[in-house]
Write an enzyme that holds these catalytic residues in place. Sequence first.
Site, PDB file in Angstrom:
ATOM      1  N   LYS A   1      67.243  15.920   4.989  1.00 31.55           N
ATOM      2  CA  LYS A   1      66.700  16.183   6.429  1.00 31.55           C
ATOM      3  C   LYS A   1      67.324  15.427   7.604  1.00 31.55           C
ATOM      4  O   LYS A   1      68.182  15.034   7.586  1.00 31.55           O
ATOM      5  CB  LYS A   1      65.196  16.453   6.633  1.00 31.55           C
TER       6      LYS A   1
ATOM      7  N   ASP B   1      54.402  11.731   3.142  1.00 37.41           N
ATOM      8  CA  ASP B   1      55.708  12.375   3.156  1.00 37.41           C
ATOM      9  C   ASP B   1      55.806  12.445   4.651  1.00 37.41           C
ATOM     10  O   ASP B   1      55.437  12.966   5.396  1.00 37.41           O
ATOM     11  CB  ASP B   1      55.612  13.889   2.704  1.00 37.41           C
TER      12      ASP B   1
ATOM     13  N   TYR C   1      54.664  20.831   2.152  1.00 37.92           N
ATOM     14  CA  TYR C   1      56.109  21.300   1.925  1.00 37.92           C
ATOM     15  C   TYR C   1      55.912  22.302   0.645  1.00 37.92           C
ATOM     16  O   TYR C   1      55.254  21.625  -0.540  1.00 37.92           O
ATOM     17  CB  TYR C   1      56.862  20.044   1.593  1.00 37.92           C
TER      18      TYR C   1
ATOM     19  N   ARG D   1      73.079   4.477 -14.010  1.00 40.11           N
ATOM     20  CA  ARG D   1      71.940   5.178 -13.504  1.00 40.11           C
ATOM     21  C   ARG D   1      71.032   4.348 -13.206  1.00 40.11           C
ATOM     22  O   ARG D   1      70.037   4.651 -12.604  1.00 40.11           O
ATOM     23  CB  ARG D   1      71.695   5.775 -14.922  1.00 40.11           C
TER      24      ARG D   1
END
Length: 381
Positions: free
Chosen positions: A202, A177, A104, A52
């Site tokens: 993306k 972003d 977004y 993790r």
Amino acid sequence: MDPKHVKPASAAAQALGWIDETTRAISPPLQPATTYLRDPDNQFRSGRVYARADNPTFEQAEALLTHLEHGAGAALFSSGMAAATTVFMALNPGDHVIAPKVMYWALRHWLLGFATQWGLKVELVDPTNPTTLARAVQPGKTRLVWIETPANPTWVITDIAAAAEIAHQAGARLAVDSTIATPVLTQPIALGADLVLHSATKYLNGHSDVVAGALVTAKDDEFWQRIKAGRKNGGAIAGTFEAWLLVRGMRTLFVRVPAACRGAQKIAGHFASHPRIAAVLYPGLATALGHAVAARQMKGGFGGMLSLRVKGGEAAAIAAAARVQLWKRATSLGGVESLIEHRASVEGANSPTPADLLRLSVGLEDADDLIADLEQALAQA
Ligand SMILES: *Cc1c(COP(=O)(O)O)cnc(C)c1O
């Protein structure tokens, strides 16, 4: 040859020239282990304890992204949203944050819902106008300015260097972003940003088969350590296979992104004065608001995303999308195949997106085929 001293396209193609030391394999191995052996004297000399927190397969993707973005470190997440929300949750309840009105959709929704309930003072402004942004920051109170450029789904442009100066003067950090620009076209850290977000789902992966996100930091400071702790403790880690696929995808980034830009530029130019189109939204058009800023901060193209506003409103837009044959009617973006979507339908009730807007993600097909398909779809609208 040190792969760090070659051009970014070379560094990406060879994933920093990484070779597996035990096998001499030129492609990195996929390490699925969840845990690492402790030394007999109770130490962890490998530097890795539990997956993790530590995973060598993440480290390759993170190293390449750190390099391409000129950062001091990167962290891979289970999605772009997981990466973005971890940044906001590294702030304290009561902190003032600024985000764009056009951004977004899912993140805007989360900011106005969850983040606000959690105690952040979220203010949406229009950062494409530096004067508006300068008026909105509250020195000593604003902790984070979040921008997205080009911004979903109208592809408006924010001047990163100007936003960084405004944020820093107020004592705030600037996060960008940069999912649409990718490190191929823009390096926000070099322009003054403190953090860069990518939805790796993306362009970075580029094949519509991985959900992942990434953050890159300009400095390995206390805030970055809070973000890293947020990922480790919150557990929003990417899968090992996803991390591996992401490195594979990034190797072709510098071929895919310029090709998508060329296609988008051609399509935007073709429909700019089309009888069925009310407006083409694309920063690469000389008439676009923000074109001059985009020409300065985007190198080698204006991105593979554009939107068409269809004459005849919502019904005509949905009808045109219904008739495409080559374009795929689907959400998401940045893959090798071109996608079209009626964006307001995806965003739902409180969406600020114009109802006549079709969002186009240009892939790697021949642009003439994509134009011909849109022409036939619009001819009957
Ligand atoms: C898709 C996207 C996100 C969210 O990323 P996920 O990987 O879907 O969680 C954030 N910002 C932009 C600009 C995006 O396109």
